[in-house]
Design a protein around this motif. Structure first.
Motif, PDB file in Angstrom:
ATOM      1  N   ASN A 145       0.833  -1.213   0.000  1.00  0.00           N
ATOM      2  CA  ASN A 145       0.000   0.000   0.000  1.00  0.00           C
ATOM      3  C   ASN A 145       0.865   1.261   0.000  1.00  0.00           C
ATOM      4  N   ASN A 146       0.246   2.373  -0.376  1.00  0.00           N
ATOM      5  CA  ASN A 146       0.931   3.666  -0.359  1.00  0.00           C
ATOM      6  C   ASN A 146       0.549   4.412   0.922  1.00  0.00           C
ATOM      7  N   PRO A 147       1.480   4.592   1.857  1.00  0.00           N
ATOM      8  CA  PRO A 147       1.158   5.225   3.145  1.00  0.00           C
ATOM      9  C   PRO A 147       1.223   6.750   3.138  1.00  0.00           C
ATOM     10  N   LEU A 148       1.464   7.354   1.968  1.00  0.00           N
ATOM     11  CA  LEU A 148       1.772   8.781   1.874  1.00  0.00           C
ATOM     12  C   LEU A 148       0.691   9.688   2.469  1.00  0.00           C
ATOM     13  N   ASP A 149      -0.586   9.411   2.192  1.00  0.00           N
ATOM     14  CA  ASP A 149      -1.667  10.319   2.608  1.00  0.00           C
ATOM     15  C   ASP A 149      -2.329   9.943   3.932  1.00  0.00           C
ATOM     16  N   ILE A 150      -1.759   8.979   4.638  1.00  0.00           N
ATOM     17  CA  ILE A 150      -2.360   8.508   5.879  1.00  0.00           C
ATOM     18  C   ILE A 150      -1.661   9.152   7.075  1.00  0.00           C
ATOM     19  N   ASP A 151      -2.450   9.652   8.023  1.00  0.00           N
ATOM     20  CA  ASP A 151      -1.878  10.333   9.194  1.00  0.00           C
ATOM     21  C   ASP A 151      -1.223   9.369  10.171  1.00  0.00           C
ATOM     22  N   PHE A 152      -1.907   8.247  10.440  1.00  0.00           N
ATOM     23  CA  PHE A 152      -1.422   7.276  11.431  1.00  0.00           C
ATOM     24  C   PHE A 152      -1.434   5.887  10.808  1.00  0.00           C
ATOM     25  N   ILE A 153      -0.242   5.316  10.675  1.00  0.00           N
ATOM     26  CA  ILE A 153      -0.076   4.059   9.946  1.00  0.00           C
ATOM     27  C   ILE A 153       0.184   2.900  10.902  1.00  0.00           C
ATOM     28  N   ILE A 154      -0.550   1.803  10.694  1.00  0.00           N
ATOM     29  CA  ILE A 154      -0.249   0.559  11.405  1.00  0.00           C
ATOM     30  C   ILE A 154       0.181  -0.464  10.353  1.00  0.00           C
ATOM     31  N   PRO A 155       1.494  -0.682  10.200  1.00  0.00           N
ATOM     32  CA  PRO A 155       1.967  -1.664   9.221  1.00  0.00           C
ATOM     33  C   PRO A 155       1.675  -3.085   9.701  1.00  0.00           C
ATOM     34  N   CYS A 156       0.984  -3.858   8.887  1.00  0.00           N
ATOM     35  CA  CYS A 156       0.606  -5.214   9.321  1.00  0.00           C
ATOM     36  C   CYS A 156       0.042  -5.998   8.143  1.00  0.00           C
ATOM     37  N   ASN A 157      -0.261  -7.247   8.402  1.00  0.00           N
ATOM     38  CA  ASN A 157      -0.911  -8.103   7.410  1.00  0.00           C
ATOM     39  C   ASN A 157      -2.426  -7.886   7.513  1.00  0.00           C
ATOM     40  N   ASN A 158      -2.933  -6.881   6.816  1.00  0.00           N
ATOM     41  CA  ASN A 158      -4.355  -6.542   6.958  1.00  0.00           C
ATOM     42  C   ASN A 158      -5.297  -7.436   6.159  1.00  0.00           C
ATOM     43  N   ASN A 159      -4.734  -8.493   5.552  1.00  0.00           N
ATOM     44  CA  ASN A 159      -5.571  -9.498   4.878  1.00  0.00           C
ATOM     45  C   ASN A 159      -5.887 -10.681   5.792  1.00  0.00           C
ATOM     46  N   SER A 160      -5.376 -10.615   7.004  1.00  0.00           N
ATOM     47  CA  SER A 160      -5.586 -11.699   7.970  1.00  0.00           C
ATOM     48  C   SER A 160      -6.646 -11.290   8.998  1.00  0.00           C
ATOM     49  N   ILE A 161      -7.689 -12.093   9.124  1.00  0.00           N
ATOM     50  CA  ILE A 161      -8.737 -11.841  10.121  1.00  0.00           C
ATOM     51  C   ILE A 161      -8.131 -11.843  11.516  1.00  0.00           C
ATOM     52  N   ASP A 162      -7.271 -12.812  11.779  1.00  0.00           N
ATOM     53  CA  ASP A 162      -6.645 -12.949  13.093  1.00  0.00           C
ATOM     54  C   ASP A 162      -5.801 -11.729  13.423  1.00  0.00           C
ATOM     55  N   CYS A 163      -5.068 -11.241  12.420  1.00  0.00           N
ATOM     56  CA  CYS A 163      -4.207 -10.072  12.626  1.00  0.00           C
ATOM     57  C   CYS A 163      -5.034  -8.829  12.952  1.00  0.00           C
ATOM     58  N   VAL A 164      -6.050  -8.542  12.152  1.00  0.00           N
ATOM     59  CA  VAL A 164      -6.882  -7.355  12.369  1.00  0.00           C
ATOM     60  C   VAL A 164      -7.595  -7.441  13.716  1.00  0.00           C
ATOM     61  N   ASN A 165      -8.121  -8.604  14.030  1.00  0.00           N
ATOM     62  CA  ASN A 165      -8.823  -8.805  15.302  1.00  0.00           C
ATOM     63  C   ASN A 165      -7.908  -8.519  16.490  1.00  0.00           C
ATOM     64  N   ASN A 166      -6.677  -9.005  16.422  1.00  0.00           N
ATOM     65  CA  ASN A 166      -5.759  -8.837  17.548  1.00  0.00           C
ATOM     66  C   ASN A 166      -5.164  -7.434  17.628  1.00  0.00           C
ATOM     67  N   ILE A 167      -5.036  -6.765  16.509  1.00  0.00           N
ATOM     68  CA  ILE A 167      -4.599  -5.364  16.541  1.00  0.00           C
ATOM     69  C   ILE A 167      -5.673  -4.520  17.217  1.00  0.00           C
ATOM     70  N   PHE A 168      -6.929  -4.768  16.877  1.00  0.00           N
ATOM     71  CA  PHE A 168      -8.025  -4.059  17.529  1.00  0.00           C
ATOM     72  C   PHE A 168      -8.070  -4.385  19.023  1.00  0.00           C
TER      73      PHE A 168
END
Length: 215
Positions: A184-207
């Protein structure tokens, strides 16, 4: 503790080197089996700081809008948005939700009228028409009830999928926090969380890390 949790859930495995966005270079450590490996130390510090930031926003009674139109992430986003009593869009982003908010407010008012009229003396067929219209409105716009003003922060799980929402937030100068993979292109995002955002488990645990002790 956060580092241990990240390592156990493989948050740090990004896309292949070939797909990498060059702006993501500072968030990476090494390449393993042609996959980019996200810097675990930076990720843990990021999550700790954002957790404090979100806590401050909620303490100040500012509003957060959760956005995730990916089908497999819908339940996760819905769960945390509801538990924090915040607004959300989890099915479909309709252009203008932020930049032309009067439209969705009018539609939600129609939904209230449908509910009031359903008990009047209509035929069964007419009641079914009312119900279908009301259900459709609820699916798309139900998470926006009570959002009087623009949110202070939007939280997005996929900046490619919800590009229109990001463009609207940028136009209104709303802060954006996003889960971003290495392609992804992080240029226009204020706060970036680099991660595997295609993983349900990853997103769930980050939240879970971000919102534990809050909701």
């Amino acid at each position: 503790m956060i580092i241990k949790h990240i390592l156990s859930k493989n948050f740090f495995i990004g896309k292949t080197k070939k797909k990498r966005n060059y702006l993501f270079k500072n968030f990476l450590t090494i390449i393993y089996n042609n996959f980019d490996i996200i810097d675990v130390k930076k990720l843990s510090i990021t999550l700790f700081l954002y957790k404090k930031y979100i806590k401050k926003i909620l303490y100040d009674k500012k509003k957060i809008l959760f956005i995730s139109t990916k089908n497999f992430l819908r339940e996760i986003v819905y769960k945390y948005a509801r538990s924090l009593n915040q607004n959300f869009v989890c099915n479909k982003w309709i252009a203008g939700i932020l930049t032309n908010s009067n439209n969705y407010k009018k539609i939600l008012n129609k939904s209230i009228l449908f509910k009031k009229n359903i008990n009047l003396k209509f035929t069964k067929k007419e009641k079914n028409i009312f119900l279908k219209k009301e259900q459709k409105i609820e699916i798309i716009y139900g998470g926006l009830r009570g959002m009087v003003n623009h949110p202070y922060l939007v939280i997005i799980t996929d900046i490619k999928k919800d590009k229109i929402a990001i463009n609207e937030a940028k136009r209104l100068k709303i802060k954006i926090l996003a889960l971003i993979n290495t392609d992804n292109n992080p240029l226009d995002i204020d706060f970036i969380i680099p991660c595997n955002n295609n993983s349900i488990d990853c997103v769930n645990n980050i939240f879970k890390i971000l919102f534990s002790e809050i909701c």
